[in-house]
Design a protein around this motif. Structure first.
Motif, PDB file in Angstrom:
ATOM      1  N   LEU A   1       0.846  -1.188   0.000  1.00 57.42           N
ATOM      2  CA  LEU A   1       0.000   0.000   0.000  1.00 57.42           C
ATOM      3  C   LEU A   1       0.879   1.234   0.000  1.00 57.42           C
ATOM      4  N   VAL A   2       0.625   2.134  -0.922  1.00 62.42           N
ATOM      5  CA  VAL A   2       1.440   3.332  -1.057  1.00 62.42           C
ATOM      6  C   VAL A   2       0.538   4.510  -1.409  1.00 62.42           C
ATOM      7  N   PRO A   3       0.832   5.700  -0.911  1.00 61.45           N
ATOM      8  CA  PRO A   3       0.021   6.861  -1.288  1.00 61.45           C
ATOM      9  C   PRO A   3       0.314   7.303  -2.712  1.00 61.45           C
ATOM     10  N   ALA A   4      -0.649   7.977  -3.307  1.00 63.54           N
ATOM     11  CA  ALA A   4      -0.442   8.531  -4.641  1.00 63.54           C
ATOM     12  C   ALA A   4       0.814   9.395  -4.661  1.00 63.54           C
ATOM     13  N   GLY A   5       1.590   9.241  -5.719  1.00 66.09           N
ATOM     14  CA  GLY A   5       2.854   9.947  -5.841  1.00 66.09           C
ATOM     15  C   GLY A   5       4.040   9.188  -5.291  1.00 66.09           C
ATOM     16  N   GLY A   6       3.782   8.107  -4.599  1.00 60.49           N
ATOM     17  CA  GLY A   6       4.842   7.318  -4.012  1.00 60.49           C
ATOM     18  C   GLY A   6       5.460   6.347  -4.993  1.00 60.49           C
ATOM     19  N   SER A   7       6.360   5.515  -4.468  1.00 60.21           N
ATOM     20  CA  SER A   7       7.107   4.580  -5.295  1.00 60.21           C
ATOM     21  C   SER A   7       7.135   3.197  -4.675  1.00 60.21           C
ATOM     22  N   LEU A   8       7.243   2.204  -5.531  1.00 60.54           N
ATOM     23  CA  LEU A   8       7.463   0.823  -5.134  1.00 60.54           C
ATOM     24  C   LEU A   8       8.392   0.182  -6.145  1.00 60.54           C
ATOM     25  N   ARG A   9       9.130  -0.812  -5.704  1.00 58.53           N
ATOM     26  CA  ARG A   9       9.900  -1.623  -6.630  1.00 58.53           C
ATOM     27  C   ARG A   9       9.473  -3.068  -6.495  1.00 58.53           C
ATOM     28  N   LEU A  10       8.929  -3.613  -7.563  1.00 60.15           N
ATOM     29  CA  LEU A  10       8.529  -4.999  -7.601  1.00 60.15           C
ATOM     30  C   LEU A  10       9.679  -5.864  -8.083  1.00 60.15           C
ATOM     31  N   SER A  11       9.730  -7.073  -7.572  1.00 62.00           N
ATOM     32  CA  SER A  11      10.732  -8.039  -7.993  1.00 62.00           C
ATOM     33  C   SER A  11      10.053  -9.313  -8.445  1.00 62.00           C
ATOM     34  N   CYS A  12      10.645  -9.957  -9.420  1.00 61.64           N
ATOM     35  CA  CYS A  12      10.199 -11.271  -9.864  1.00 61.64           C
ATOM     36  C   CYS A  12      11.421 -12.161  -9.903  1.00 61.64           C
ATOM     37  N   ALA A  13      11.482 -13.086  -8.978  1.00 61.49           N
ATOM     38  CA  ALA A  13      12.612 -13.997  -8.873  1.00 61.49           C
ATOM     39  C   ALA A  13      12.275 -15.308  -9.566  1.00 61.49           C
ATOM     40  N   ALA A  14      13.187 -15.771 -10.391  1.00 57.05           N
ATOM     41  CA  ALA A  14      12.977 -16.977 -11.179  1.00 57.05           C
ATOM     42  C   ALA A  14      13.923 -18.082 -10.751  1.00 57.05           C
ATOM     43  N   SER A  15      13.408 -19.284 -10.780  1.00 59.82           N
ATOM     44  CA  SER A  15      14.241 -20.453 -10.572  1.00 59.82           C
ATOM     45  C   SER A  15      14.789 -20.931 -11.911  1.00 59.82           C
ATOM     46  N   GLY A  16      15.735 -21.835 -11.868  1.00 60.24           N
ATOM     47  CA  GLY A  16      16.270 -22.408 -13.081  1.00 60.24           C
ATOM     48  C   GLY A  16      17.509 -21.699 -13.584  1.00 60.24           C
TER      49      GLY A  16
END
Length: 123
Positions: A11-26
């Protein structure tokens, strides 16, 4: 078999930032094109961003250009989505998608999907 695990939502307020990660196996991650898609309640899944296996090519939906940046770290088997200047309309579950063919990933037809991570942007 490849597993993709998204993380970083919240949850983040408008104007804020997030960094998503997608970790893969293999061990074949470095050969995969990767993409981010999102789906909001009552709406169809939509394309957000994609990146080639080498990181040399990227693509973005018009709605996120200038705000989101996709990147990858093949040494860590991870793709990222840096999201800045977030808007309430960015609220959705974000999924990563992977395939050896870029043409499949950019249309959300990659062979592998993660379980998704929820992003909620408050107004």
């Amino acid at each position: 078999q490849v597993q993709l695990v998204e993380s970083g939502g919240g949850l983040v307020p408008a104007g804020g930032s997030l960094r998503l990660s997608c970790a893969a196996s293999g061990r074949t991650f470095s050969t995969y094109a990767m993409g981010w898609f999102r789906q909001a309640p009552g709406r169809e899944r939509e394309f957000v961003a994609a990146i080639s296996w080498s990181g040399g090519r990227t693509a973005y939906a018009d709605s996120v250009k200038g705000r989101f940046t996709i990147s990858r770290d093949n040494a860590k088997n991870t793709v990222y989505l840096q999201m800045n200047s977030l808007k309430p309309e960015d609220t959705a579950v974000y999924y990563c998608n992977a395939d050896a063919l870029e043409s499949r990933v950019v249309v959300g037809r990659g062979d592998y999907w993660g379980q998704g991570t929820q992003v909620t942007v408050s107004s």
